[in-house]
Scaffold this active site. Structure first.
Site, PDB file in Angstrom:
ATOM      1  N   CYS A  85       0.727  -1.086   0.040  1.00 50.90           N
ATOM      2  CA  CYS A  85      -0.263  -0.027  -0.130  1.00 50.90           C
ATOM      3  C   CYS A  85       0.940   1.122   0.004  1.00 50.90           C
ATOM      4  O   CYS A  85       0.277   2.194  -0.136  1.00 50.90           O
ATOM      5  CB  CYS A  85      -0.916   0.097   1.184  1.00 50.90           C
ATOM      6  SG  CYS A  85      -1.511  -1.763   1.746  1.00 50.90           S
ATOM      7  N   HIS A 334      -9.158   4.162  -2.183  1.00 49.59           N
ATOM      8  CA  HIS A 334      -7.619   3.616  -2.187  1.00 49.59           C
ATOM      9  C   HIS A 334      -7.302   2.677  -3.073  1.00 49.59           C
ATOM     10  O   HIS A 334      -7.242   1.258  -2.868  1.00 49.59           O
ATOM     11  CB  HIS A 334      -7.679   2.572  -0.533  1.00 49.59           C
ATOM     12  CG  HIS A 334      -6.315   2.244  -0.347  1.00 49.59           C
ATOM     13  ND1 HIS A 334      -5.087   2.845  -0.693  1.00 49.59           N
ATOM     14  CD2 HIS A 334      -5.934   1.238   0.578  1.00 49.59           C
ATOM     15  CE1 HIS A 334      -3.960   2.014  -0.237  1.00 49.59           C
ATOM     16  NE2 HIS A 334      -4.557   1.249   0.538  1.00 49.59           N
TER      17      HIS A 334
END
Lengths: 387, 134
Positions: A85, A334
Site C-alpha cells: 500500500c 484507496h
C-alpha cells in the site's frame, strides 16, 4: 544533493471505473500532471511508477514499460516500484532521489491501481499478500483481521472505544464530501459506522477503506529551475522510509506502527520542523484504527490520546491539525499504488491554496504518511510552499 | 491462496509441530524458523527449537468476511498468541467465539485441518490453539 520541487500534479477521479482500464487511468493522471507543469513531455528524462498488484489484479506485469509506451514517453528509463500500500510513496521517493542526486533533471512519478476487474473476494485475497502470506493469511487471518487485532490491542491498552474508531470514518466522509474527486462524497454518522456489517471484529465495513480504481501523478524538477514550469512549486523538504517485520505478530507493540514513528522522526529532522508546525496531513487510514495510530506516531497527539482527539473533532478542517482533507483512503478511496501519490497531490493543492471547499487556511507546511501492509513499510514526506 | 504441494510439504515440520528456531547467542526464540537471527545477524547461532505449544492471547479478532477456503467457518476467532518461550505467532482459536475471549487467555496448540484447495485437492493441516480450561 539538490533541492527538489513538485512542479505539476494530476489525478483521476477515484472510484469504480468500469469503463476504463489501467492504462487509461494512468495516462489521464500523467497527462494532467504534465499539463499542470506546462510541459510537452520532451522535458521528462525518467519515470517511476508505484503499483502493488497489477500482475494479480489485471494479469499485467512490466507496467513501467506499458506506461511509458501509452504516455508517449519512450525511450525514457521507467521503473516500477512495489511496497504494498506504500508503493506510491516509494515511487515518489525514488523520483526524488533521482532528481536530488543529479542523475535526472525532470522526472514523472505515477501511482495506479485497477481493482474492480475481479470480484471482491479475489481482490481481498490479493491485498492479503501485503501481510505474511504463509504465516498469517494462509492460516485464516485476513488483512482487515490484522488491523482488527491492532485495534483490539489499542483499545485494550488505551481504553479506546469503537465510537473513537468510527469518528475517523465520519470525519473523512465529511472531508470527502468536499472533494469532487473522492469515491464517496456522502456524509455518515457514528451510528451508521457502528451499525454497519461486521468484517473483522471490532472493525465494520465503514471502518474499512474501499476497493478503488484510480491513478495520480506528479512531475518533479530541481528547485532552482522549478519556476520555469509553475508559479507555485512545492518543495519536498523531507523523505524518510523505514521497515519492520512482515508479520504483525513479530512486533513488540501492535498499538502503533514503529516503522512510521521512525520515518516520522527522521523526516522531521531532515525538514527541521516539529509536528506542531505541520498545517495539513494526509495519513494512511486504510482502516479507522490506522488513522488513530498515525496521528500518534506522527507526534500530533501523545500515545493513546488519538482516539479522544479524533472524537473531539481535533483532526477536522479548521481544527488543531486537519488530517485527510482529501477524504483519506476511507472516503477518497484507496487504489493501492495510487494512494501515496494522491497524498502528494492533495498536499500540493493545499499548499498552493487550490483545495477548493476543503482548503486549510494558511497551510504552508504539509505532510504525507503512507504505510505498506500492517506496518512493514512506512514512508513520510514533508512539503513546503516556496515563497 | 492455493498453495502448491511442494510449498505445503516443506512447511510440514513448522506447521504440524510448531518447530521454530532458537538463537543460542542471544537466547531469542523464533517462529516460524529463521536462518538468520535478526538481532545477532552473523554472530547468531541458530538451532532448531520445538515449542511447547503453550501460550497466551496477545490480541484477537472474530472474522466475519472470510478468505477463500474459510467460508463455512465464519465467524471464527483468529489471534496473535505469545508462546511461553516468548515468540509470537498467528493462529485460529478453536471452539470459541469473541464473547468467550479476553486478552491474556491461556491457550495450547492443537492439530487441525486448516483448509483444502478444493473438494478433491490437497488437505492442509497445521496448528491452531484452544483455550486451556481453568
Amino acid at each position: 544533493m539538490r533541492k527538489v520541487a513538485i512542479v505539476g500534479v494530476g489525478m483521476t477521479k477515484f472510484g469504480e471505473h468500469w469503463e476504463r482500464g489501467f492504462r487509461d487511468l494512468v495516462t489521464e493522471a500523467g497527462v494532467k500532471a504534465l499539463e499542470d507543469a506546462g510541459m510537452s513531455g520532451a522535458e521528462i528524462s525518467a519515470g517511476y511508477v508505484g503499483t502493488m498488484a497489477a500482475g494479480s489484479l489485471i494479469g499485467q506485469e512490466h507496467t513501467g514499460a506499458l506506461i511509458a509506451d501509452y504516455m508517449g514517453l519512450n525511450p525514457i528509463p521507467i521503473t516500477r516500484v512495489e511496497g504494498a500500500c506504500a508503493s506510491g510513496s516509494l515511487a515518489l521517493r525514488q523520483g526524488l532521489m533521482a532528481v536530488a542526486s543529479g542523475m535526472h533533471d525532470v522526472v514523472v512519478v505515477g501511482g495506479v491501481e485497477k481493482m474492480t476487474d475481479l470480484d471482491t473476494a479475489e481482490v481481498s485475497e490479493i491485498l492479503g499478500g501485503a501481510g505474511d502470506q504463509e504465516w498469517e493469511l494462509f492460516l485464516g487471518a485476513t488483512f482487515p483481521g490484522l488491523y482488527a487485532m491492532m485495534a483490539r490491542r489499542y483499545m485494550h491498552d488505551y481504553k479506546a472505544t469503537e465510537e473513537m474508531l468510527a469518528s475517523v470514518a465520519v470525519k473523512n466522509h465529511k472531508h470527502g464530501s468536499m472533494n469532487p474527486l473522492a469515491q464517496f462524497q456522502n456524509e455518515i454518522t457514528i451510528q451508521d459506522v457502528l451499525d454497519s456489517k461486521m468484517v473483522a471484529d471490532p472493525l465494520k465495513i465503514l471502518d474499512c477503506s474501499p476497493l478503488t480504481d484510480g491513478a495520480a501523478a506528479v512531475v518533479l524538477a530541481p528547485l532552482d529551475i522549478a519556476k520555469k514550469y509553475t508559479d507555485t512549486p512545492i518543495e519536498i523538504v523531507a523523505s524518510a522510509q523505514a521497515s519492520d517485520t512482515i508479520a504483525l505478530h513479530n512486533r513488540s507493540s501492535i498499538a502503533g506502527v514503529k516503522a512510521a514513528q521512525i520515518a516520522a522522526q527522521a523526516a522531521y529532522k531532515q525538514a527541521g520542523v516539529s509536528p506542531s508546525q505541520i498545517r495539513v496531513a494526509e495519513v494512511h487510514d486504510c482502516f479507522t484504527i490506522a488513522e488513530l495510530m498515525a496521528i500518534e506516531d506522527l507526534g500530533f497527539f501523545s500515545k493513546g490520546k488519538g482516539g479522544e482527539a479524533s472524537l473531539n473533532g481535533e483532526t477536522q478542517i479548521g481544527a488543531k491539525i486537519p488530517v485527510n482533507t482529501s477524504g483519506g483512503l476511507k472516503a477518497c478511496g484507496h487504489p493501492v499504488g495510487a494512494t501515496g501519490i494522491k497524498q502528494a497531490v492533495e498536499i500540493s493543492w493545499q499548499l498552493q491554496g487550490e483545495a477548493g471547499k476543503r482548503q486549510v487556511s494558511g497551510a504552508d507546511i504539509g505532510l504525507s504518511h503512507n504505510v505498506g501492509g500492517s506496518g512493514a513499510t512506512a514512508v513520510v514526506h514533508i512539503y513546503k510552499r516556496v515563497n | 491462496m492455493k498453495e502448491s504441494i511442494p510449498l505445503t510439504w516443506r512447511k510440514i515440520p513448522d506447521r504440524y509441530r510448531l518447530l521454530g528456531s532458537l538463537c543460542k547467542n542471544c537466547n531469542s526464540h523464533y517462529f516460524p524458523a529463521r536462518h538468520v537471527c535478526p538481532k545477532c545477524r552473523r554472530k547468531g547461532k541458530i538451532e532448531s527449537y520445538q515449542f511447547s505449544g503453550r501460550g497466551r492471547v496477545f490480541s484477537f479478532t472474530e472474522i466475519h468476511a472470510p478468505p477463500a477456503g474459510f467460508e463455512e467457518q465464519i465467524p471464527y476467532v483468529m489471534a496473535i498468541v505469545e508462546l511461553a518461550e516468548g515468540a509470537r505467532c498467528t493462529g485460529e482459536i478453536v471452539d470459541v467465539l469473541k464473547k468467550d475471549m479476553q486478552i491474556g487467555d491461556e491457550v495450547e496448540m492443537v492439530f487441525r485441518k486448516i483448509q483444502s484447495n478444493d473438494p478433491e485437492g490437497l488437505i492442509h493441516y497445521g496448528f491452531k490453539f484452544k483455550k486451556v480450561k481453568k
